[in-house]
Structures are given as structure tokens and as C-alpha cells.
Design an enzyme around this catalytic site. Structure first.
Site: not given
Ligand code: EPU
Length: 339
Positions: A162, A238, A334
Site C-alpha cells: 500500500r 480497509s 490507510e
């Protein structure tokens, strides 16, 4: 450029938000001219793609620039290597759908991930054992400082879990305009089936023929069963990354909390399932009037109706603090906050 614009429908979390100024650009020329207008007005610039990984606070100062540059070109060279060049504003799931229809595999495990191609590159989207980074050959960017186009190689993008250079200060002034993905020789395509949820779903299929189209449908089914559709319930996927801890720390943690889910990473590190930590901290399905965790997946924060970015942030902070107090692990959000 428009002023005092409603950003609520432009992020998948759909937090109530207004932008001081907003502009959607569908070409490099339009991008350059919007940037020079912002500069002339002394405005800062925020970049937006599909808004799938963005939480907009109530008031977003400066120019919010939506990169909507289109274009999909597929090229097969004389070695039968397939390359696809895509505008940053294309919807990644539509691109994957079009490739799969042509029986061009590679990205099918990334099916149903919302957002644009540009956003997919920034955060190196990944799901079910596949990440986009390894398929990237080059990324064409517009350098806001220099006012010109540059081409970055895969190595220069510094992809990680990520993560990419575009999330760092060195990449902050670069606007992704297009990407060339190398899918290799379609004859060499193999399905990626090593992920637990994929194995489980395959076990329910009778003699499946594993084509890219079959795998896309399988993944779409897995996601639809587990994750909220952002068109129905505002969310950003997420909300935290899965934390990596040392094996020493993991041993201590598991001796006290043996049921926490984790994965092997390497000899010295384990990855914890953030969803498991949040669930064990008692947050699954819980929340405030406007924001909570999804009852079927604790890692997904959802908009219960009319949430602001500030409320999302406060709830996320409550989770971070309680998880840290209980397990000594600090979760990292995130999504990117705007405003
Ligand atoms: N789990 C719980 N409680 C829950 C849900 C899950 O304890 O409510 C535990 C289970 O043990 C499960 C484990 O968490 O086995 C992992 O759950 P899952 O397979 O759903 O994967 P994840 O780690 O939560 C990651 C990505 C997802 C990606 C899936 C599939 C991150 C931060 N998230 O989720 O990506 O789709 O794997 O590969 O790495 C996203 O980034 O927005 C995203 C959705």
C-alpha cells in the site's frame, strides 16, 4: 474552476464536505492550465481520483483537482507481450473488465476495487495475492514544480505494501497522468489462487475452468459477500493497514491473546490482521450515530449517514488508542484526509 463546491458525492465515504475551489481535468493541457490558475491565485492543490481512499473534512481549502484523464490502448508486440496504456482518470475496475473480456489476465484479482487508475498506482492496490505494482512498466507524471511531463520506471515508483513514491514528499509534486502496464504474454497467464478466501471459494466450484473471466467473477463474489458496496454504504475499504511486528513482539502478544489472527512474513516479522485487533477490541459493528465499523468486517469503517471527515477521524482515533492500549500495536490509517 468552480468555487465553494460540494465534495460529498466525490468520495466513496461521502463525508459532508465543501471545497474552496474545484476543477476536473480531462487532459494534460487542462491540468497545466488549472495548476497555473491555482498558482496565480496563491491556492494550494489537492489531488483527487475516484475518491475511494480519501476522507474529505468539512472544509477543504485550496483547489481540489480531480484527475479525469481518459484513454485505454492495448498493444501486443512481436514477442506477444501485451502492454496496456491507461489514462489516470479511468476507473480501474472498468479497465480490468475490458481486459478480461479480451481474455487478457493478470489484474483480475483486483476486480471490484473502487477508484481510478491513478489512485490504484498511488497506493499500489492489492487484493487476493496480487498487487498492481509488479505490472507497472512506466508511469507518466506531470511535475507541478517544473511544469513538464516525466516518465518513471517501476523501480522509481518504489512500490511497497500500500505504498509508492507518490505517498512520499519526493512524489508529492507529481500528478500521475497515465500508466503503462505490462501483462506479459497472455499464453503465460496463470491464475493466482493461493489466498485462503480464493481457495475456499474455489472449493465450492465443480470442475472450474480457470480463465481470467472466471477468476474475475469469483473475486467479485468474494468481495460482494464480505465488503460493503460504496454505492450503497459510504466507505473507503480497509481503513487501516495490517501492522507488521517483530517475531519477538508477536510471541509476547500471542501468549496473552492466542486468538488474534496473523500471517507469517519473514523470519523476524509477522503481519497481524488489523480486522482481528479491532474485533478483539470490541469495535465490530459498533460506532457512533454517524460512523461505525461494518458488522461483517471490522476493518471497514462505514458512513452511517451524514458523517463528516472530522467524525470519521475521531472514531478512527478512538480505535487506534484502544487497540494500542490493549495490544501495544499502533494502527496506521490507510486513507488520506483532505482539508
Ligand atoms: N478478520 C477478523 N474480523 C473481521 C474480518 C476479518 O478477525 O471482521 C480476520 C480474519 O482472521 C481474516 C483476516 O482478518 O482471515 C484477514 O481478513 P481479510 O482476508 O478480509 O483481509 P484483510 O487483511 O482484512 C486485506 C486488504 C484488502 C484486500 C484483502 C484481500 C489491507 C489493509 N487490506 O484485507 O484490501 O481486499 O486483504 O486481499 O491490506 C483495501 O485496501 O481497501 C482492501 C479492501
Amino acid at each position: 474552476m468552480q468555487f465553494d463546491v460540494d465534495l460529498t458525492p466525490l468520495t466513496t465515504f461521502q463525508t459532508k464536505s465543501r471545497a474552496e475551489a474545484f476543477c476536473a481535468v480531462d487532459s494534460v493541457e487542462a491540468l497545466a492550465s488549472a495548476l497555473s490558475e491555482a498558482k496565480a491565485k496563491g491556492m494550494s492543490v489537492n489531488l483527487l481520483g475516484g475518491g475511494a481512499n480519501t476522507i474529505a473534512r468539512a472544509w477543504v481549502k485550496g483547489l481540489t483537482l480531480k484527475v479525469a484523464i481518459p484513454g485505454v490502448t492495448v498493444d501486443v508486440d512481436d514477442q506477444n507481450v501485451c502492454r496496456v496504456t491507461v489514462g489516470a482518470g479511468e476507473t480501474i475496475d472498468e479497465v480490468i473488465g475490458a481486459l478480461v473480456e479480451k481474455n487478457l489476465g493478470g489484474l483480475e484479482n483486483l476486480s471490484s476495487i473502487p477508484g481510478t487508475v491513478g489512485g490504484a498506482i498511488v497506493q499500489n492496490i492489492g487484493a487476493y495475492g496480487v498487487e498492481i505494482g509488479p505490472f507497472v512498466e512506466t508511469v507518466t507524471v506531470y511535475d507541478m514544480e517544473e511544469g513538464r511531463l516525466l516518465t518513471l520506471t517501476q523501480a522509481e515508483c518504489r512500490f511497497g505494501y500500500r505504498h509508492s513514491v507518490f505517498k512520499t514528499p519526493q512524489g508529492a509534486g507529481l500528478v500521475i497522468v497515465s500508466v503503462t502496464l505490462n501483462l506479459g504474454n497472455p499464453k503465460d497467464w496463470r491464475p493466482t489462487v493461493s489466498y485462503r478466501a480464493v481457495e475456499d471459494a474455489l472449493a465450492h466450484e465443480e470442475n472450474p475452468t480457470l480463465t481470467p473471466a472466471f477468476m474475475r467473477t469469483l473475486i467479485q463474489g468474494i468481495r460482494a459477500r464480505k465488503l460493503p458496496d460504496p454505492r450503497v454504504i459510504g466507505n473507503a475499504g480497509s481503513f487501516f493497514t495490517n501492522p507488521v511486528i517483530t517475531t519477538v513482539h508477536w510471541r509476547e502478544l500471542i501468549s496473552v491473546h492466542p486468538n488474534l489472527p496473523w500471517y507469517d512474513l519473514d523470519e523476524d516479522h509477522k503481519k497481524l490482521a488489523a480486522a482481528g485487533l479491532i474485533e478483539a477490541a470490541g469495535f465490530k459493528g459498533e460506532g457512533t450515530e454517524t460512523v461505525g465499523t461494518y458488522p461483517h468486517h471490522a476493518l471497514i469503517l462505514v458512513n452511517r449517514g451524514g458523517a463528516t471527515g472530522e467524525e470519521v477521524e475521531r472514531f478512527a482515533e478512538t480505535i487506534v488508542e484502544r487497540v494500542e492500549a490493549l495490544f501495544g500495536v499502533r494502527l496506521e490509517a490507510e486513507p488520506v484526509f483532505l482539508g
